[in-house]
Motif scaffolding. Structure first.
Motif, mmCIF file in Angstrom:
data_model
loop_
_atom_site.group_PDB
_atom_site.id
_atom_site.type_symbol
_atom_site.label_atom_id
_atom_site.label_comp_id
_atom_site.label_asym_id
_atom_site.label_seq_id
_atom_site.Cartn_x
_atom_site.Cartn_y
_atom_site.Cartn_z
ATOM 1 N N VAL A 110 62.384 -33.707 -1.085
ATOM 2 C CA VAL A 110 62.419 -35.159 -0.920
ATOM 3 C C VAL A 110 62.925 -35.861 -2.172
ATOM 4 N N ALA A 155 55.481 -33.308 7.134
ATOM 5 C CA ALA A 155 54.958 -33.751 8.433
ATOM 6 C C ALA A 155 53.996 -32.726 9.023
ATOM 7 N N LEU A 207 57.237 -31.412 15.315
ATOM 8 C CA LEU A 207 55.938 -32.055 15.551
ATOM 9 C C LEU A 207 55.491 -31.894 17.002
ATOM 10 N N ALA A 258 53.936 -38.590 11.862
ATOM 11 C CA ALA A 258 55.266 -39.110 12.194
ATOM 12 C C ALA A 258 55.769 -40.057 11.109
ATOM 13 N N GLN A 259 54.853 -40.859 10.552
ATOM 14 C CA GLN A 259 55.248 -41.774 9.485
ATOM 15 C C GLN A 259 55.560 -40.993 8.211
ATOM 16 N N ILE A 260 54.791 -39.944 7.970
ATOM 17 C CA ILE A 260 55.041 -39.118 6.786
ATOM 18 C C ILE A 260 56.396 -38.422 6.920
ATOM 19 N N SER A 261 56.697 -38.001 8.127
ATOM 20 C CA SER A 261 58.004 -37.423 8.417
ATOM 21 C C SER A 261 59.118 -38.415 8.070
ATOM 22 N N LEU A 262 58.947 -39.638 8.517
ATOM 23 C CA LEU A 262 59.967 -40.657 8.288
ATOM 24 C C LEU A 262 60.044 -41.052 6.815
ATOM 25 N N ALA A 284 59.327 -39.190 4.237
ATOM 26 C CA ALA A 284 60.017 -38.109 3.535
ATOM 27 C C ALA A 284 61.519 -38.201 3.794
#
Lengths: 498, 498
Positions: free
Chosen positions: A281, A297, A396, B248-252, B254
């Motif tokens: 990242v 994630a 996910l 999902a927010q952590i995915s985004l 990152a």
């Protein structure tokens, strides 16, 4: 989940002869999206149900093939292929088969002993019997006057009974008091009941006198008295094996004198991702490179499911170091979770590394998104390794379908799966025959009762921003190709921590 | 919550003239318990609705007075009292008033920046806009062949279009490729789209040739191509202020390059308990002593609600050291939570210590169990201090009613309260008029739909073993004195982590 067979190839080769003009092929989506071009110019579909040996004439424009189609347990290199598409060799594995294999193989970590506060949210792994009585002594159930029930048998508001107050016992006072006929002892809630008393008159039912007290009501013997062992007797079971430990159980464990308790531990899950294209990242992604989002994630999802997750990041791009990293992580993990794009060969450094450790079986699972999955037990300790697709949305979804239930099983939870509800679909949904489709959506209560769900986005696996707006997965069964607007679908609300 | 007034004294003084023979006074319970003695010999009730000034003749056996009745803001010493029960002086505070005071006074801790993985479960406290485009480059949406849509416009299964394969691009390859008319480039999902190509033909829709490829279907330009910024464009909002951060927010986050993010922090709550009778769990309780369960149970409940909880244990039995301990804990806490038996004076070391720090207002809240509560802001930093009853069952009920919503407010959650459902009561429930009663129960789905709830135990505050079997609180409104078996009640399911 009707009419599905392990070797079904119907998913992308059979159109069922229905009108294809409403389908959207312009963005890889299975669900029409208003902004997309509606032009479709594929071949007319041909009905070919229940066939395994298929000829090319059945390619159908209303079926989007899965991005990666493997034959058998190893993705073939299509460039080494001589040009024939051996469709009949594609074996789709039902979602349940893959799930069952994983659930059947994950370990049951040994119970560990934790301080009661750290046991919160875990399942008790021992039968806790009380070595004490609760209460430990006869005590007042509320603030008032300890008296003999016989003395106040005639008490009424009009004709109160008058008693001499001989003393007071506070909570914590360890000196035994006693009363005899005609006497009362003032007591606080939790205070030791004076010997001779068999009832506590609530203060509010008296004149609350100091030297003498007037009692306005008769009470049955035992009223407002807590007897030794009323709550828990010595030898009683306080907490059973398998009980989830929450504040009430912690309260009870403390009360019976337990500072520590044996619990099912949180499974330790290491999360890795693999792919030449991945950079961390913090790095600047060069041309063709992608930021690693999956290790973040999936670690977050694993924690949310109750695991202790270690984010080990991106696999080194070297087979030797890959094997060493995997060996090291397997030593400290109950499960290793790897996200990567494995299909279609050519980039199989990871598969070679996995082979060196015992080998995994890569399979096509009958699901969308992300059909390519693998599972096996590797290394001398036979540590389960779960491989999920590298596309972040598919990763996910795969976590939800396969990994979260496995974590809950290791935690000892009885309820492995999220509850589902039936919801009215606000839009038409299209789904590939033979594949169980998981679509992100927003589910809400309908003003007239029940639920309504709207899909978010068009099913493209790369849409992280859309996924982040979802609060559920819509599950469309393998044998369903179309849900009309207003039709019922199965919805899996995804509450955090749920 | 109908017909309640702040100064209502109807709770325990007015019987409403109904039959009292079904009531159970033998164990302090408000709910009949099968094992209990049914003998009741109190005075006949007198109907006295809507009165504030009351004479003693209204003492009624079907109302159990609260264990502690304070007049005004400080518990009086009844032994110093001259014997008169100034009933009209008892002011009951509605549950909502006390809750509103607490919710209005708890701080809003400043946002802090955390590593994205540690932000899980918290609310985003910044507007995260993307400094990148997602995808960062035009790429293949699946494995296949990058071609020009114009070249395959006539392709059908019967008459495939034949193209020369000029190379292959894998995911992560940073070298730009290009094609011109009549050419195809083999591409993997995520690989850079070669210049000149405007469509990716899924491998399964071709013969998967190596040197040449046959394409079986036409596709609209853009099909299976992910364009720069399709997911998130530079400057787009990725995560809004107030969004709960999950996988999902952590995915985004990152994906847009964020390693850290500003969030609403977990409130720091110090849990103390006070009482002469208390000894720590590890100690052997002597005569009259009780094990401290509240500091464990409340710390567990606070963590479950999302706080960072510090269990500071039992207050020292010395005013000077009490003040020092409180001062020290207030320095490091957003809220201090104290469980203790405060009512009826006489044991007010803690109240003196609290006074030294600014003083709290002790009030009778119109709830059962545990009406004696206090709240105030103490010390130079005006740290909120919440005092809840010392009875363990009442302490956890008070936590549910007042502290959990406060923690959720500090976390920034929109939904402060647990959802409630209406359930059919399997038993008759009795409740004191004027008090909102919280009973532990077991709620389950009824086979015919809806919910059924059974109370657990008889409402005695000391029953930890029974509380540990509950999965809900039954809430009986202030103006309801009886719910018949089969009647509807409000139920608050208490799922852990919910």
């Amino acid at each position: 989940m009707v009419g599905m067979s392990d070797d079904s190839t119907r998913g992308w080769i059979s159109g069922g002869g229905r009108d294809t003009t409403q389908l959207d092929l312009t963005s890889g989506g299975l669900v029409p999206s208003p902004r997309d071009n509606r032009q479709v110019s594929g071949p007319a579909p041909v009905v070919t149900h229940d066939t395994v040996q298929v000829d090319r004439s059945v390619f159908s424009s209303d079926r989007v093939p899965s991005p990666a189609i493997a034959t058998g347990d190893r993705a073939p290199d299509p460039l080494a292929d001589t040009g024939s598409v051996d469709v009949s060799g594609v074996r789709l594995r039902p979602v349940e088969h893959h799930l069952d294999e994983i659930l059947g193989a994950v370990p049951q970590p040994d119970p560990i002993e934790l301080a009661v506060l750290d046991a919160q949210g875990l399942l008790c792994a021992e039968l806790v019997t009380s070595q004490r009585s609760l209460p430990a002594f006869d005590q007042a159930g509320l603030d008032g006057y300890a008296v003999r029930a016989a003395d106040i048998a005639t008490a009424t508001v009009e004709q109160p009974v008058d008693l001499a107050v001989v003393g007071e016992t506070a909570a914590g006072d360890g000196e035994p008091a006693s009363i005899t006929a005609g006497l009362a002892q003032k007591v606080a809630v939790g205070a030791m009941l004076p010997a001779g008393a068999d009832v506590v008159v609530p203060a509010a039912w008296t004149d609350q006198g100091a030297a003498r007290v007037q009692v306005f009501a008769a009470l049955a013997p035992g009223s407002y008295v807590r007897r030794v062992g009323d709550d828990v007797a010595t030898g009683d079971v306080a907490v059973e094996v398998g009980t989830p430990i929450g504040p009430a159980q912690i309260s009870l464990l403390a009360a019976v004198g337990r500072e520590r308790v044996a619990v099912r531990p949180r499974p330790r899950i290491t999360v890795l991702c693999a792919g030449n294209e991945l950079v961390d990242v913090g790095a600047v992604a060069g041309p063709g490179q992608q930021v690693d989002v999956n290790s973040y994630a999936l670690a977050a999802a694993a924690r949310d499911a109750g695991a202790e997750a270690y984010r080990a990041g991106i696999m080194p791009n070297d087979r030797r170091r890959m094997v060493e990293l995997l060996e090291g992580q397997m030593l400290r993990s109950d499960v290793v979770l790897v996200a990567g794009t494995f299909a279609n060969g050519g980039h199989d450094l990871l598969q070679e590394a996995l082979d060196e450790l015992g080998g995994l079986t890569f399979t096509q699972v009958a699901m969308h998104p992300g059909p390519v999955h693998a599972f096996g037990k590797l290394g001398p300790d036979a540590v389960p390794v779960i491989c999920v697709p590298g596309e972040p949305v598919a990763a996910l979804v795969a976590f939800e379908v396969f990994v979260r239930p496995a974590i809950r099983l290791m935690l000892g939870k009885r309820q492995l799966f999220r509850r589902t509800v039936q919801a009215v679909s606000a839009q038409q949904l299209l789904s590939p025959l033979g594949y169980r489709q998981y679509l992100h959506g927003q589910v809400m209560r309908h003003p007239d009762g029940g639920y309504v769900v709207e899909p978010i986005g068009d099913g493209d696996q790369a849409m992280l921003a859309r996924m982040a707006r979802a609060n559920c997965l819509i599950v469309v069964d393998e044998d369903v190709t179309e849900v009309s607007a207003g039709g019922l679908v199965t919805v899996m609300p995804m509450l955090l921590g749920g």
